[in-house]
Design a protein around this motif. Structure first.
Motif, PDB file in Angstrom:
ATOM      1  N   GLU A   2      74.826  -8.087  36.696  1.00 29.99           N
ATOM      2  CA  GLU A   2      76.716  -7.681  36.892  1.00 29.99           C
ATOM      3  C   GLU A   2      77.527  -8.423  37.314  1.00 29.99           C
ATOM      4  O   GLU A   2      76.831  -9.290  37.695  1.00 29.99           O
ATOM      5  CB  GLU A   2      76.136  -5.748  37.951  1.00 29.99           C
ATOM      6  N   ARG A   6      82.110  -5.063  38.590  1.00 30.68           N
ATOM      7  CA  ARG A   6      81.612  -3.992  39.025  1.00 30.68           C
ATOM      8  C   ARG A   6      81.212  -4.004  40.523  1.00 30.68           C
ATOM      9  O   ARG A   6      81.311  -3.402  41.252  1.00 30.68           O
ATOM     10  CB  ARG A   6      79.688  -4.027  37.973  1.00 30.68           C
ATOM     11  N   THR A   7      80.599  -5.039  41.097  1.00 33.69           N
ATOM     12  CA  THR A   7      80.460  -5.711  42.641  1.00 33.69           C
ATOM     13  C   THR A   7      81.673  -4.758  43.202  1.00 33.69           C
ATOM     14  O   THR A   7      81.629  -4.318  44.244  1.00 33.69           O
ATOM     15  CB  THR A   7      79.768  -6.606  42.796  1.00 33.69           C
ATOM     16  N   PHE A   9      84.381  -3.650  42.685  1.00 35.71           N
ATOM     17  CA  PHE A   9      84.233  -1.677  42.657  1.00 35.71           C
ATOM     18  C   PHE A   9      83.051  -0.894  43.645  1.00 35.71           C
ATOM     19  O   PHE A   9      83.915  -0.258  44.070  1.00 35.71           O
ATOM     20  CB  PHE A   9      84.667  -1.612  41.677  1.00 35.71           C
ATOM     21  N   LYS A  10      82.320  -1.049  43.031  1.00 40.76           N
ATOM     22  CA  LYS A  10      81.290  -0.853  44.494  1.00 40.76           C
ATOM     23  C   LYS A  10      81.585  -0.940  46.011  1.00 40.76           C
ATOM     24  O   LYS A  10      81.817  -0.294  46.668  1.00 40.76           O
ATOM     25  CB  LYS A  10      79.710  -1.678  44.407  1.00 40.76           C
ATOM     26  N   ALA A  11      81.952  -2.411  45.885  1.00 38.24           N
ATOM     27  CA  ALA A  11      82.267  -2.472  47.436  1.00 38.24           C
ATOM     28  C   ALA A  11      83.433  -1.549  48.158  1.00 38.24           C
ATOM     29  O   ALA A  11      83.443  -1.382  49.099  1.00 38.24           O
ATOM     30  CB  ALA A  11      82.702  -3.981  47.298  1.00 38.24           C
ATOM     31  N   THR A  13      84.330   1.104  47.249  1.00 36.97           N
ATOM     32  CA  THR A  13      83.919   2.892  46.969  1.00 36.97           C
ATOM     33  C   THR A  13      83.769   3.138  48.427  1.00 36.97           C
ATOM     34  O   THR A  13      83.803   3.101  48.831  1.00 36.97           O
ATOM     35  CB  THR A  13      83.765   2.901  45.661  1.00 36.97           C
ATOM     36  N   TRP A  14      82.431   2.034  48.865  1.00 41.22           N
ATOM     37  CA  TRP A  14      81.701   2.120  49.088  1.00 41.22           C
ATOM     38  C   TRP A  14      82.216   2.078  51.354  1.00 41.22           C
ATOM     39  O   TRP A  14      82.353   2.698  52.120  1.00 41.22           O
ATOM     40  CB  TRP A  14      80.689   0.975  49.820  1.00 41.22           C
ATOM     41  N   GLN A  15      82.780   1.000  51.079  1.00 42.40           N
ATOM     42  CA  GLN A  15      84.087   0.441  52.364  1.00 42.40           C
ATOM     43  C   GLN A  15      85.563   1.585  52.756  1.00 42.40           C
ATOM     44  O   GLN A  15      85.074   2.127  53.075  1.00 42.40           O
ATOM     45  CB  GLN A  15      85.232  -1.234  52.063  1.00 42.40           C
ATOM     46  N   THR A  48      83.286  -5.376  53.513  1.00 37.73           N
ATOM     47  CA  THR A  48      83.625  -6.169  52.732  1.00 37.73           C
ATOM     48  C   THR A  48      83.260  -7.440  52.097  1.00 37.73           C
ATOM     49  O   THR A  48      82.378  -7.512  51.248  1.00 37.73           O
ATOM     50  CB  THR A  48      85.067  -5.507  52.266  1.00 37.73           C
ATOM     51  N   TYR A  51      79.420  -7.788  52.547  1.00 37.21           N
ATOM     52  CA  TYR A  51      78.393  -6.988  51.264  1.00 37.21           C
ATOM     53  C   TYR A  51      78.455  -7.917  50.097  1.00 37.21           C
ATOM     54  O   TYR A  51      77.358  -8.102  49.266  1.00 37.21           O
ATOM     55  CB  TYR A  51      79.201  -5.706  50.973  1.00 37.21           C
ATOM     56  N   GLU A  55      75.254  -8.868  48.076  1.00 36.85           N
ATOM     57  CA  GLU A  55      74.954  -8.650  46.281  1.00 36.85           C
ATOM     58  C   GLU A  55      74.286  -9.659  45.784  1.00 36.85           C
ATOM     59  O   GLU A  55      74.106  -9.670  44.843  1.00 36.85           O
ATOM     60  CB  GLU A  55      76.078  -7.850  46.048  1.00 36.85           C
TER      61      GLU A  55
END
Length: 91
Positions: A2, A6-7, A9-11, A13-15, A48, A51, A55
């Motif tokens: 990916e 994207r990575t 953005f995912k990080a 939202t998770w954080q 962050t 992560y 990934e």
């Protein structure tokens, strides 16, 4: 694989989820909003970075990945490229 965007953005939202839970936990333990906020922000920054590195490293590992549509799957024995054995004989 990916994109980095994207990575990240995912990080993020998770954080945000982790930030909220760590702030609540920090406040419950310390009773101080300042200490809870400092703990949550420090944890978020470190997590962050960890992560994203995690990934990116796993994106390079082929183990356990299922082929998707259009992926070329080699049927040669593990560790042997199809070109290496073509037209050669064992010595």
């Amino acid at each position: 694989m990916e994109s980095t965007r994207r990575t990240l953005f995912k990080a993020a939202t998770w954080q945000l989820t982790g930030l909220a839970s760590m702030a609540v936990l920090g406040y419950a333990i310390t009773g101080s909003l300042e200490a809870a906020g400092g703990l949550a922000l420090t944890s978020m920054a470190l997590s962050t970075v960890c992560y994203v590195l995690h990934e990116k490293l796993w994106a390079r590992v082929a183990w356990g990945r299922l082929p998707g549509p259009g992926d070329h799957v080699s049927r040669s024995p593990a560790g042997v490229s199809p070109e290496a054995g073509a037209g050669t004989s064992a010595r």
